[in-house]
Design a protein around this motif. Structure first.
Motif, PDB file in Angstrom:
ATOM      1  N   HIS A  65       8.499  -1.954  13.976  1.00 23.70           N
ATOM      2  CA  HIS A  65       9.961  -2.019  14.099  1.00 23.70           C
ATOM      3  C   HIS A  65      10.371  -1.956  15.572  1.00 23.70           C
ATOM      4  O   HIS A  65      11.212  -2.736  16.026  1.00 23.70           O
ATOM      5  N   LEU A  66       9.755  -1.064  16.313  1.00 26.62           N
ATOM      6  CA  LEU A  66      10.091  -0.933  17.732  1.00 26.62           C
ATOM      7  C   LEU A  66       9.659  -2.168  18.522  1.00 26.62           C
ATOM      8  O   LEU A  66      10.368  -2.620  19.416  1.00 26.62           O
ATOM      9  N   THR A  98       2.747   1.441  20.196  1.00 26.49           N
ATOM     10  CA  THR A  98       4.153   1.053  20.355  1.00 26.49           C
ATOM     11  C   THR A  98       4.330   0.304  21.670  1.00 26.49           C
ATOM     12  O   THR A  98       4.908  -0.788  21.702  1.00 26.49           O
ATOM     13  N   GLU A 123       2.886   3.277   6.794  1.00 27.99           N
ATOM     14  CA  GLU A 123       4.186   3.799   7.245  1.00 27.99           C
ATOM     15  C   GLU A 123       4.232   3.900   8.768  1.00 27.99           C
ATOM     16  O   GLU A 123       5.242   3.558   9.391  1.00 27.99           O
ATOM     17  N   ALA A 124       3.143   4.354   9.371  1.00 30.37           N
ATOM     18  CA  ALA A 124       3.092   4.443  10.837  1.00 30.37           C
ATOM     19  C   ALA A 124       3.134   3.044  11.456  1.00 30.37           C
ATOM     20  O   ALA A 124       3.845   2.805  12.437  1.00 30.37           O
ATOM     21  N   ARG A 140       6.711   1.756  11.478  1.00 34.89           N
ATOM     22  CA  ARG A 140       7.546   2.346  12.541  1.00 34.89           C
ATOM     23  C   ARG A 140       7.260   1.694  13.885  1.00 34.89           C
ATOM     24  O   ARG A 140       8.174   1.315  14.621  1.00 34.89           O
ATOM     25  N   HIS A 141       5.993   1.543  14.213  1.00 34.95           N
ATOM     26  CA  HIS A 141       5.621   0.950  15.504  1.00 34.95           C
ATOM     27  C   HIS A 141       6.016  -0.534  15.559  1.00 34.95           C
ATOM     28  O   HIS A 141       6.474  -1.015  16.597  1.00 34.95           O
TER      29      HIS A 141
END
Length: 180
Positions: free
Chosen positions: A89-90, A41, A82-83, A86-87
């Motif tokens: 998106h940030l 991230t 999926e992980a 999420r990363h």
């Protein structure tokens, strides 16, 4: 204005300059499962906000045995995808940079320790695995011989690349690079 700072078009991808950040292996995935961590991230956000128009995510295994090390990213299952989403998106919250991914299969060079620990091939009792390659010739003379790929194995590796590319597209990766 310098050509470096002028827009660039790569097929349908419009980049706001010609600066690209090459894929850099970080060896920070959750050990043995290829899932990105908080490290990713921070790293991806920093690279995306650098001013470069395109940031490449490091070599990402298309199968468990295709990773360089147990700490390499993977994109062979939906949990990983999926992980990644999420990363990503940030990282994208604060940047318009395009994000690409390098999909790879390490072949005979797979199953190695981390570079700062010598990068030697790990023993099967140390978290290493049986490698698969075009031939049974080891990467280095003192290492285990890989299993030579059969025609069916080659077809499976090709399917692994296709499946990982589809996952990458589905999570919003803009472009990809193949490393084999």
């Amino acid at each position: 204005m310098s050509l470096l700072f002028q827009p660039q078009r790569l097929r349908s991808l419009e980049l706001f300059n010609r600066i690209h950040i090459a894929p850099m292996c970080q060896y920070q995935a959750t050990a043995h499962d290829g899932v990105p961590t908080d490290w990713h991230t921070a790293h991806w956000a920093q690279m995306a906000m650098s001013g470069a128009a395109l940031f490449w995510i490091e070599a990402t295994g298309v199968s468990p045995e295709g990773r360089i090390s147990p700490a390499c990213l993977g994109l062979w299952n939906d949990t990983q995808a999926e992980a990644f989403a999420r990363h990503l998106h940030l990282a994208r919250k604060h940047s318009d940079a395009a994000i690409g991914i390098q999909l790879g299969h390490a072949g005979r060079k797979a199953g190695c320790n981390l570079p700062w620990l010598g990068a030697a091939q790990l023993g099967l009792d140390e978290g290493g695995w049986v490698t698969r390659a075009p031939s049974s010739i080891p990467h280095k003379p003192h290492e285990r011989e890989p299993l030579a790929l059969t025609l069916d194995d080659i077809k499976q590796v090709r399917r692994d690349f296709v499946d990982a590319a589809i996952r990458a597209r589905d999570i919003g990766i803009d472009t990809l690079q193949l490393h084999a």
